[in-house]
Scaffold this active site. Structure first.
Site, short mmCIF file in Angstrom:
data_model
loop_
_atom_site.label_atom_id
_atom_site.label_comp_id
_atom_site.label_asym_id
_atom_site.label_seq_id
_atom_site.Cartn_x
_atom_site.Cartn_y
_atom_site.Cartn_z
N ASP A 54 0.70 -1.31 0.06
CA ASP A 54 0.01 -0.03 0.02
C ASP A 54 0.78 1.32 -0.03
O ASP A 54 2.33 1.17 -0.15
CB ASP A 54 -0.96 -0.08 0.99
CG ASP A 54 -2.19 0.82 0.94
OD1 ASP A 54 -2.22 2.12 0.74
OD2 ASP A 54 -3.39 0.21 1.05
N HIS B 34 -3.54 3.57 -3.76
CA HIS B 34 -2.95 2.79 -2.83
C HIS B 34 -1.51 2.41 -3.00
O HIS B 34 -1.13 1.15 -2.60
CB HIS B 34 -3.85 1.74 -2.54
CG HIS B 34 -5.11 2.20 -1.78
ND1 HIS B 34 -5.01 2.43 -0.13
CD2 HIS B 34 -6.30 2.61 -1.80
CE1 HIS B 34 -6.08 2.89 0.28
NE2 HIS B 34 -6.86 2.77 -0.61
N GLU C 118 -10.83 3.05 -3.96
CA GLU C 118 -10.48 4.34 -3.55
C GLU C 118 -9.54 5.21 -4.59
O GLU C 118 -8.76 6.13 -4.16
CB GLU C 118 -10.09 4.45 -2.26
CG GLU C 118 -11.08 3.96 -1.23
CD GLU C 118 -10.21 4.27 0.24
OE1 GLU C 118 -11.15 4.59 1.12
OE2 GLU C 118 -9.39 3.81 0.38
#
Ligand SMILES: *[C@@H]1O[C@H](CO)[C@@H](O)[C@H](O)[C@H]1NC(C)=O
Ligand SMILES: *[C@@H]1O[C@H](CO)[C@@H](O)[C@H](O)[C@H]1NC(C)=O
Ligand SMILES: *[C@@H]1O[C@H](CO)[C@@H](O)[C@H](O)[C@H]1NC(C)=O
Ligand SMILES: *[C@@H]1O[C@H](CO)[C@@H](O)[C@H](O)[C@H]1NC(C)=O
Ligand SMILES: *[C@@H]1O[C@H](CO)[C@@H](O)[C@H](O)[C@H]1NC(C)=O
Length: 449
Positions: free
Chosen positions: A228, A282, A349
């Site tokens: 991440d 991410h 996201e």
């Protein structure tokens, strides 16, 4: 006449403490006592098994007999080494333990596997393996286990070991529930948890400990969110700078041998590991190793560019990102494919504003980004499929970006609401990982403090 309350307490004191978990689909039990000792004879398809201290060898070739033998050893360890006197399952000061009478004992354990394991048994897609089993213990101590797959045998042995308790008078182990008849099968083919190893590095031992706990609970999928924007602990020998620059510390990494060890440990316990490299959001941490692949790294105010700092996403219209993915996947996927049916390419996201800062795009418009993203995912998933794996994605790839995905792709929903229903109705395979449950737990804990 005894008052009713006393009769009720007496009844409770003598009712068997049933600590089977998860509760089998069908169970009937009696009230006869049977002791068990380590000399009990165990056979698997008629051939004796050594029940003590066996660990399957580390290997990418899986053998049903070795897997079952390891499971019998662990069941014996549960019964004879890590067992407990079940005080907590009975009223205080009640006389719940049976009289020690080792002559009433388990005579033999016969395990019959009625189907043959295939390579799919050890790296299944959801639904590939029949995990059902039956378990009977006759009043005179004959144990019969029957299952179609070795995975079913693992579950049966887990259930079997949970029927026995330690006696406070010494090294005696017993069940009070003979005869027993259980037939069991999971309700869902995918029963998993996720570890976020990128935000929170966990040691190999802790990951294995988690797999142990999963096997006790008959869970079968461990999802490793292993990279991440916060850290990149995964060693990629073809791209050594990734973990050298991206791990929190040079010691906080997962080498290829570590990863293989986790996969193998899981398979021996009926747990398939699913590895995730989250992209194209991410993934800001790559900036530290290969800065021309990433946009919006550590951009502020972070709320405009990601949900949690540091931000950073792939520059998805940059040919260098495609060659990077070639190298990354050609190194990693052949190391995943012997052990897992799946590879997770993330996709949660993604903030459109990141691409505003991308010199190759300079736009945050869906109409501009959607085709680029479709091309990016098509490429990533073609690599995943070429390695013999099926892709996983987070739900936004469909719910926000309306991407067209192959019918083999599993969509993992986390935002709750009607997403699971909508995704399933539109024909996708869906995993429900609703984050509201964890969040509500978190708030309850904080409220208490
Ligand atoms: C247990 O298995 C044995 C042989 O495999 C069989 O003879 C016996 O009938 C079985 N007992 C029960 C209760 O199923
Ligand atoms: C994108 O940035 C603008 C400010 O430039 C901000 O108003 C908007 O909320 C951001 N969009 C997202 C999805 O964060
Ligand atoms: C993506 O890159 C190509 C080649 O560099 C370019 O022609 C195209 O305009 C770019 N697309 C966007 C949306 O900027
Ligand atoms: C795109 O950028 C504009 C200008 O900064 C902003 O007003 C808008 O909210 C952004 N759109 C998205 C989807 O973030
Ligand atoms: C999503 O994509 C499908 C197929 O490409 C298309 O038919 C549909 O109109 C799109 N929906 C939205 C909301 O963009």
């Amino acid at each position: 006449m005894l008052p009713k309350a006393i009769i009720a307490i007496a009844a409770l004191a003598f009712s068997p403490a049933n600590a089977l978990w998860p509760i089998p689909q069908k169970i009937s039990t009696g009230d006869s006592v049977l002791f068990i000792d380590q000399a009990v004879r165990v056979t698997y398809n008629g051939v004796p098994i050594i029940p003590i201290g066996y660990n399957p060898p580390a290997s990418s070739n899986f053998d049903s007999r070795q897997i079952v033998q390891g499971a019998v050893s662990r069941a014996f360890q549960n019964i004879f080494s890590t067992n407990y006197v079940p005080w907590k399952l009975h009223p205080r000061n009640s006389n719940f333990e049976p009289k020690v009478a080792p002559q009433n004992r388990i005579q033999s354990i016969s395990i019959q596997q009625t189907g043959k394991d295939t390579s799919k048994t050890f790296k299944p897609r959801a639904g590939d393996v029949d995990e059902s089993y039956s378990l009977t213990i006759s009043k005179n101590g004959q144990v019969n286990i029957s299952a179609k797959s070795s995975t079913g045998v693992l579950h049966a042995l887990e259930t079997f070991s949970q029927l026995f308790y330690k006696h406070s008078a010494g090294p005696f182990y017993y069940t009070t529930q003979a005869p027993v008849s259980i037939t069991d099968a999971p309700k869902y083919p995918h029963r998993g948890i996720m570890l976020d190893l990128a935000r929170n590095y966990q040691t190999i031992d802790d990951i294995k400990r988690t797999i142990d706990a999963m096997s006790w609970n008959k869970l079968n999928r461990l999802h490793l969110h292993i990279t991440d924007s916060q850290s990149w602990p995964l060693v990629i020998p073809a791209l050594p700078k990734l973990s050298q620059a991206g791990a929190y510390h040079p010691s906080l990494v997962y080498t290829p041998a570590d990863l293989a060890g986790i996969f193998q440990y899981g398979i021996n316990r009926g747990v398939e590991v699913i590895t995730e490299i989250d992209m194209p959001g991410h993934i800001g941490v790559i900036e530290l190793a290969y800065s021309d692949l990433i946009v919006a790294y550590e951009e502020m105010p972070y709320q405009y560019y990601c949900a949690e700092p540091p931000c950073g996403a792939f520059s998805i219209n940059n040919t260098k990102v495609y060659s990077f993915l070639d190298t990354l996947f050609d190194d990693l996927l052949p190391r995943v494919a012997p052990y897992s049916a799946y590879f997770h390419t993330g996709g949660d996201e993604l903030n459109a504003n990141d691409s505003m800062l991308d010199s190759h795009i300079k736009s945050n418009e869906t109409s501009v980004l959607q085709p680029l993203l479709q091309k990016f995912i098509n490429f990533a998933h073609s690599k995943v499929r070429a390695a013999g794996l099926s892709p996983f994605v987070w739900e936004e790839m469909v719910t926000t970006w309306n991407l067209t995905l192959g019918s083999d792709t599993v969509v993992q929903s986390w935002l709750g609401g009607d997403a699971v229903k909508n995704l399933a109705e539109s024909g996708h395979k869906v995993i429900d990982t609703d984050y509201n449950f964890y969040v509500s737990l978190y708030f309850e804990n904080r409220d208490i403090m």
